[in-house]
Design a protein around this motif. Structure first.
Motif, PDB file in Angstrom:
ATOM      1  N   LEU A 196      -6.307  27.218  14.706  1.00 31.80           N
ATOM      2  CA  LEU A 196      -6.001  27.633  13.335  1.00 31.80           C
ATOM      3  C   LEU A 196      -6.550  26.670  12.293  1.00 31.80           C
ATOM      4  O   LEU A 196      -6.455  26.937  11.086  1.00 31.80           O
ATOM      5  CB  LEU A 196      -4.492  27.781  13.150  1.00 31.80           C
ATOM      6  CG  LEU A 196      -3.805  28.846  14.015  1.00 31.80           C
ATOM      7  CD1 LEU A 196      -2.307  28.866  13.723  1.00 31.80           C
ATOM      8  CD2 LEU A 196      -4.415  30.221  13.779  1.00 31.80           C
ATOM      9  N   GLY A 197      -7.111  25.549  12.733  1.00 27.49           N
ATOM     10  CA  GLY A 197      -7.630  24.569  11.794  1.00 27.49           C
ATOM     11  C   GLY A 197      -6.541  23.904  10.978  1.00 27.49           C
ATOM     12  O   GLY A 197      -6.759  23.561   9.808  1.00 27.49           O
ATOM     13  N   ARG A 198      -5.377  23.715  11.592  1.00 31.38           N
ATOM     14  CA  ARG A 198      -4.249  23.101  10.901  1.00 31.38           C
ATOM     15  C   ARG A 198      -3.777  21.890  11.698  1.00 31.38           C
ATOM     16  O   ARG A 198      -4.154  21.697  12.852  1.00 31.38           O
ATOM     17  CB  ARG A 198      -3.074  24.099  10.778  1.00 31.38           C
ATOM     18  CG  ARG A 198      -3.434  25.467  10.199  1.00 31.38           C
ATOM     19  CD  ARG A 198      -3.188  25.606   8.745  1.00 31.38           C
ATOM     20  NE  ARG A 198      -1.855  25.280   8.290  1.00 31.38           N
ATOM     21  CZ  ARG A 198      -0.843  26.160   8.205  1.00 31.38           C
ATOM     22  NH1 ARG A 198      -1.003  27.416   8.610  1.00 31.38           N
ATOM     23  NH2 ARG A 198       0.323  25.775   7.691  1.00 31.38           N
ATOM     24  N   LYS A 199      -2.900  21.092  11.100  1.00 32.89           N
ATOM     25  CA  LYS A 199      -2.278  19.989  11.802  1.00 32.89           C
ATOM     26  C   LYS A 199      -0.986  20.477  12.452  1.00 32.89           C
ATOM     27  O   LYS A 199      -0.281  21.315  11.874  1.00 32.89           O
ATOM     28  CB  LYS A 199      -1.975  18.842  10.841  1.00 32.89           C
ATOM     29  CG  LYS A 199      -3.221  18.212  10.217  1.00 32.89           C
ATOM     30  CD  LYS A 199      -2.833  17.119   9.236  1.00 32.89           C
ATOM     31  CE  LYS A 199      -4.076  16.488   8.607  1.00 32.89           C
ATOM     32  NZ  LYS A 199      -3.707  15.439   7.611  1.00 32.89           N
ATOM     33  N   PRO A 200      -0.642  19.967  13.652  1.00 29.44           N
ATOM     34  CA  PRO A 200       0.592  20.420  14.312  1.00 29.44           C
ATOM     35  C   PRO A 200       1.825  20.265  13.434  1.00 29.44           C
ATOM     36  O   PRO A 200       2.719  21.122  13.466  1.00 29.44           O
ATOM     37  CB  PRO A 200       0.672  19.521  15.544  1.00 29.44           C
ATOM     38  CG  PRO A 200      -0.741  19.145  15.840  1.00 29.44           C
ATOM     39  CD  PRO A 200      -1.404  19.023  14.483  1.00 29.44           C
ATOM     40  N   GLU A 201       1.876  19.197  12.643  1.00 29.47           N
ATOM     41  CA  GLU A 201       3.056  18.970  11.814  1.00 29.47           C
ATOM     42  C   GLU A 201       3.164  19.965  10.653  1.00 29.47           C
ATOM     43  O   GLU A 201       4.186  19.997   9.946  1.00 29.47           O
ATOM     44  CB  GLU A 201       3.083  17.545  11.276  1.00 29.47           C
ATOM     45  CG  GLU A 201       1.852  17.126  10.500  1.00 29.47           C
ATOM     46  CD  GLU A 201       0.799  16.453  11.388  1.00 29.47           C
ATOM     47  OE1 GLU A 201       0.025  15.646  10.839  1.00 29.47           O
ATOM     48  OE2 GLU A 201       0.760  16.734  12.608  1.00 29.47           O
ATOM     49  N   GLU A 202       2.137  20.793  10.449  1.00 31.86           N
ATOM     50  CA  GLU A 202       2.182  21.818   9.403  1.00 31.86           C
ATOM     51  C   GLU A 202       2.718  23.148   9.918  1.00 31.86           C
ATOM     52  O   GLU A 202       2.949  24.068   9.122  1.00 31.86           O
ATOM     53  CB  GLU A 202       0.778  22.056   8.836  1.00 31.86           C
ATOM     54  CG  GLU A 202       0.153  20.852   8.148  1.00 31.86           C
ATOM     55  CD  GLU A 202      -1.297  21.085   7.742  1.00 31.86           C
ATOM     56  OE1 GLU A 202      -1.816  20.266   6.965  1.00 31.86           O
ATOM     57  OE2 GLU A 202      -1.898  22.091   8.200  1.00 31.86           O
ATOM     58  N   LEU A 203       2.914  23.260  11.232  1.00 30.20           N
ATOM     59  CA  LEU A 203       3.163  24.564  11.840  1.00 30.20           C
ATOM     60  C   LEU A 203       4.542  24.672  12.475  1.00 30.20           C
ATOM     61  O   LEU A 203       5.019  23.736  13.121  1.00 30.20           O
ATOM     62  CB  LEU A 203       2.117  24.850  12.921  1.00 30.20           C
ATOM     63  CG  LEU A 203       0.648  24.890  12.486  1.00 30.20           C
ATOM     64  CD1 LEU A 203      -0.249  25.029  13.703  1.00 30.20           C
ATOM     65  CD2 LEU A 203       0.414  26.041  11.507  1.00 30.20           C
ATOM     66  N   ASN A 204       5.159  25.844  12.316  1.00 27.01           N
ATOM     67  CA  ASN A 204       6.310  26.261  13.107  1.00 27.01           C
ATOM     68  C   ASN A 204       5.811  27.278  14.132  1.00 27.01           C
ATOM     69  O   ASN A 204       5.170  28.276  13.750  1.00 27.01           O
ATOM     70  CB  ASN A 204       7.390  26.897  12.242  1.00 27.01           C
ATOM     71  CG  ASN A 204       8.117  25.888  11.384  1.00 27.01           C
ATOM     72  OD1 ASN A 204       7.875  24.685  11.470  1.00 27.01           O
ATOM     73  ND2 ASN A 204       9.015  26.367  10.537  1.00 27.01           N
ATOM     74  N   GLN A 205       6.101  27.041  15.407  1.00 28.94           N
ATOM     75  CA  GLN A 205       5.499  27.866  16.449  1.00 28.94           C
ATOM     76  C   GLN A 205       6.526  28.364  17.465  1.00 28.94           C
ATOM     77  O   GLN A 205       7.514  27.685  17.761  1.00 28.94           O
ATOM     78  CB  GLN A 205       4.452  27.067  17.234  1.00 28.94           C
ATOM     79  CG  GLN A 205       3.341  26.457  16.399  1.00 28.94           C
ATOM     80  CD  GLN A 205       2.276  25.834  17.278  1.00 28.94           C
ATOM     81  OE1 GLN A 205       1.851  26.413  18.291  1.00 28.94           O
ATOM     82  NE2 GLN A 205       1.826  24.644  16.907  1.00 28.94           N
ATOM     83  N   ILE A 206       6.233  29.548  18.007  1.00 26.37           N
ATOM     84  CA  ILE A 206       6.906  30.049  19.204  1.00 26.37           C
ATOM     85  C   ILE A 206       5.860  30.103  20.307  1.00 26.37           C
ATOM     86  O   ILE A 206       4.813  30.734  20.148  1.00 26.37           O
ATOM     87  CB  ILE A 206       7.509  31.445  18.984  1.00 26.37           C
ATOM     88  CG1 ILE A 206       8.595  31.400  17.897  1.00 26.37           C
ATOM     89  CG2 ILE A 206       8.080  32.009  20.282  1.00 26.37           C
ATOM     90  CD1 ILE A 206       9.112  32.772  17.495  1.00 26.37           C
ATOM     91  N   VAL A 207       6.114  29.408  21.410  1.00 24.78           N
ATOM     92  CA  VAL A 207       5.200  29.398  22.553  1.00 24.78           C
ATOM     93  C   VAL A 207       5.890  30.066  23.732  1.00 24.78           C
ATOM     94  O   VAL A 207       7.034  29.721  24.066  1.00 24.78           O
ATOM     95  CB  VAL A 207       4.763  27.971  22.922  1.00 24.78           C
ATOM     96  CG1 VAL A 207       3.883  27.987  24.173  1.00 24.78           C
ATOM     97  CG2 VAL A 207       3.997  27.334  21.761  1.00 24.78           C
ATOM     98  N   LEU A 208       5.197  31.016  24.352  1.00 25.57           N
ATOM     99  CA  LEU A 208       5.732  31.801  25.464  1.00 25.57           C
ATOM    100  C   LEU A 208       4.909  31.504  26.713  1.00 25.57           C
ATOM    101  O   LEU A 208       3.781  31.977  26.850  1.00 25.57           O
ATOM    102  CB  LEU A 208       5.692  33.288  25.124  1.00 25.57           C
ATOM    103  CG  LEU A 208       6.376  33.662  23.800  1.00 25.57           C
ATOM    104  CD1 LEU A 208       6.049  35.086  23.412  1.00 25.57           C
ATOM    105  CD2 LEU A 208       7.885  33.445  23.885  1.00 25.57           C
TER     106      LEU A 208
END
Length: 398
Positions: A196-208
């Motif tokens: 996504l071209g973002r930093k991990p600390e910028e994202l809220n994620q659901i991983v399955l």
């Protein structure tokens, strides 16, 4: 300098020799049916190196014998591990309890502690210990590192990790939600940020993470805040042979009414439940074949699987408040367009949609499967736990 990654299961060993910097795999393979009879013509070890496959036929007595065969196949394929100049050996260890929550250099004391944690993971930690001890004997001069499945979830918020049972009992017996598949969830969430071209600390994620074992995680700003597996890998989603969530009252009910002992119930819930318990098969390809033939039990098993998966997706949507990505990974998550489509069906009101063409495209790379401009990106990201373990081991010994 390469890293050898070893994943010792109860009756198998998976391994890779790879470069942690580039991810290039020099060799990989699997030892199967350890301690079991092997049918004539069936390989007990399959070793892939530089596009060529070597096989070993014959029973493998134990993990130590299996690793000796593996080392012989490495030498035959041009990679003598005793002379390879290995940077490290990285071991996947399933349960770190409250003791281990970072990659750890293996010593005799560490091995004893991992063995003591077998009460929390009786199917996994004993096999991990045998693999570690065998590798240390075969490669005595090479640093060995344990990387724990539970580490990524060690810092769960108190409200997420705490079970509502007597606090003194829980503290005395180490009862809390530990979570598993953490190496995969951490690796995949990092790759999502890259895509996504973002930093991990910028994202809220659901991983399955959907394989024979399955788990879901909610990740806020790069840190896990919830996960579906708990004290053991039994809790949560419906899995290949594991029940996932059940009413705890089922256990005493079976003891009283069916006369089942605790070991029989443990075997029922871990090895003869889930997809297998409902349909008779635990492989998703076989399940789909049964569904296509009109098998009603297989259809019910699939529907229960999807129902539980949607339950966790909904819970984590609420828990996170804002979701920036939903990602599928592992065997079923990466290879079943039908599961992905059904898991997220009719969620357009939440900004979640799946593009049919992108979802069914024959593409093995990390990719978006949501429509262009979708409010919440949906992705498929192949997991690579071996690379994550190799990099963790290399970083520790650097």
């Amino acid at each position: 300098m390469r890293v050898l990654v070893i994943n010792s299961g109860s009756s198998s060993i998976k391994y890779q020799l790879l470069d942690p910097d580039t991810g290039a795999v020099a060799a990989s393979g699997q030892v199967s049916r350890i301690g079991e009879p092997v049918a004539p013509g069936t390989p007990s070890v399959e070793h892939d190196s530089d596009g060529h496959t070597l096989e070993h036929h014959g029973a493998i007595k134990d993990h130590a014998a299996g690793l000796r065969v593996v080392f012989d196949l490495f030498a035959r394929s041009g990679h003598d591990l005793t002379a390879e100049g290995l940077r490290a050996v990285g071991h996947r260890v399933v349960h770190g309890g409250e003791v281990f929550y970072a990659p750890t250099l293996i010593t005799d004391a560490v091995v004893r502690s991992i063995d003591e944690l077998s009460a929390l993971a009786p199917l996994h930690n004993p096999a991990n210990v045998v693999g570690i001890e065998s590798a240390r004997a075969l490669l005595p001069g090479v640093p060995q590192v344990a990387v724990f499945d539970t580490a990524f979830f060690h810092g769960l918020p108190d409200a997420a990790k705490t079970y509502a049972i007597d606090a003194k009992v829980a503290a005395a017996h180490g009862i809390r939600r530990y979570g598993f598949h953490g190496t995969s969830h951490e690796y995949v969430s990092g790759r999502v940020a890259d895509v996504l071209g973002r930093k991990p600390e910028e994202l809220n994620q659901i991983v399955l993470h959907l394989g024979n074992g399955a788990s879901a995680s909610a990740i806020r700003a790069g840190r896990a805040v919830d996960t579906s597996m708990g004290l053991t890998p039994l809790e949560g989603l419906v899995m290949g042979t594991r029940s996932g969530d059940i009413d705890p009252g089922i256990i005493p009910h079976l003891m009283r009414t069916a006369g089942l002992g605790i070991d029989a119930i443990d075997d029922l819930l871990n090895r003869n439940s889930g997809i297998k318990g409902l349909s008779g098969v635990n492989d998703f390809r076989e399940l789909q074949g049964l569904i296509d033939s009109g098998d009603t039990a297989a259809r019910l098993a699939y529907d229960v699987y999807i129902h539980r998966l949607r339950h966790y997706i909904g819970a984590y949507l609420v828990e996170l408040g804002r979701v920036d990505a939903i990602t599928f990974t592992a065997g079923v998550g990466e290879n079943s367009p039908q599961v992905r489509a059904d898991a997220l069906a009719d969620l357009s009101g939440f900004g979640i949609t799946v593009d049919p063409d992108r979802n069914t495209a024959k593409d093995r790379a990390a990719r978006l499967i949501s429509p262009r401009g979708a409010q919440i990106p949906v992705l498929v990201v192949p997991t690579n736990e071996e690379l994550a373990i190799a990099r963790a081991a290399a970083a520790l010994v650097a």
